[in-house]
Design an enzyme around this catalytic site. Sequence first.
Site, PDB file in Angstrom:
ATOM      1  N   SER A 112       0.834  -1.196   0.000  1.00  0.00           N
ATOM      2  CA  SER A 112       0.000   0.000   0.000  1.00  0.00           C
ATOM      3  C   SER A 112       0.866   1.243   0.000  1.00  0.00           C
ATOM      4  CB  SER A 112      -0.912   0.027   1.228  1.00  0.00           C
ATOM      5  OG  SER A 112      -1.527   1.292   1.347  1.00  0.00           O
ATOM      6  N   HIS A 113       0.262   2.353  -0.383  1.00  0.00           N
ATOM      7  CA  HIS A 113       0.888   3.654  -0.304  1.00  0.00           C
ATOM      8  C   HIS A 113       1.124   4.036   1.164  1.00  0.00           C
ATOM      9  CE1 HIS A 113       1.808   6.504  -3.397  1.00  0.00           C
ATOM     10  NE2 HIS A 113       1.439   7.516  -2.645  1.00  0.00           N
ATOM     11  N   SER A 114       0.416   3.367   2.052  1.00  0.00           N
ATOM     12  CA  SER A 114       0.460   3.718   3.466  1.00  0.00           C
ATOM     13  C   SER A 114       0.800   2.500   4.313  1.00  0.00           C
ATOM     14  CB  SER A 114      -0.907   4.289   3.868  1.00  0.00           C
ATOM     15  OG  SER A 114      -1.233   3.930   5.193  1.00  0.00           O
TER      16      SER A 114
END
Lengths: 201, 146
Positions: free
Chosen positions: B23-25
Amino acid sequence: MSETALDAAFFIRWMTAAAASIDREADRLTELDSPIGDADHGSNMQRGFAAVRKLLETAAPQTPGAVLTAAGRQLISTVGGASGPLYGTLLRRAGKVLGDAERVTPAELNAALAAGVDAVAQLGGAAPGDKTMLDALVPAVGAGAAFDAAAAAAAEGALATVPLQARKGRASYLGERSIGHQDPGATSSALLFAALPEAAK
Amino acid sequence: MSGGTVAGAAGDRASLVGVVLVSHSGPVAESVAAMATGLAGGGIQAPVAAAGGTPDGGLGTSAELIAAAARRVDRGAGVAILVDLGSAVLTVKALMAEGDELPEGARLVDAPFVEGAVAAVVTASAGAALSEVTAAAEEAYGYRKA
């Protein structure tokens, strides 16, 4: 200049000049990325190219292809945003096309970069006119083997993204609100090509 | 946190497919991993690793975290990699093209992140092969919500 063969030292100068120019322009790239992106393009590119410069200082690859391949790999590892795999793919594919030749002509470099730009288009699924780095890269490689012409075409292409509506990436969520802003990726692509004639001096 | 967790007690089972969640996070990757392993039930669990965010905990994607996560869950039966958006997709694609940074048998799965992760972890934990795990995750696109 166009008939001169380019060696690994030229490619290291190119990457070093690109790193210096991205370092100088980092704030502007981030500023451009603020209204239509997530305001990290300048710092991401700065981090990536600083890592490239550091790698080339210590490892000093021996061929033009090896310089670009190493630089591309380093960008994929260190940038942290979408521009990492995109620029990384551009340089790595170009490096692979150049193979292990010790010297390459500007025409060979042009052909290798054209293959790299194709790989970027394939990876990102974008086309010219989508308001992406391709709007600078495609005219740059289309301008031929002369570095000044390629740099000018990239700069012009980056400026021409202002009236475009973004169709890829985060900016595409903004729809018409992305119109009127210059694309940060096209702008950093123009910096990369502006560093070519600089490295040839 | 962005270093990723390996869930599941399947280290001794050579046949299970591993799942990597990119994920981007960091917190998103970790939470989806926890949710997918939770929903997979209490039995044998496929190895799951989260690779979210940058190594310093920011938003973004780290090629190194992804490669390390894939190596951690690789039991020789293949690794299904699910991604959310933007640089997560592009980084994994670029790594796949590189050829040597991800384990052999690693595959990018074209699936919705959360639903696909649950489907992948449930099927992988049931001992399904990589092709079945990816098919189950991809099928998650077919479930319409409105």
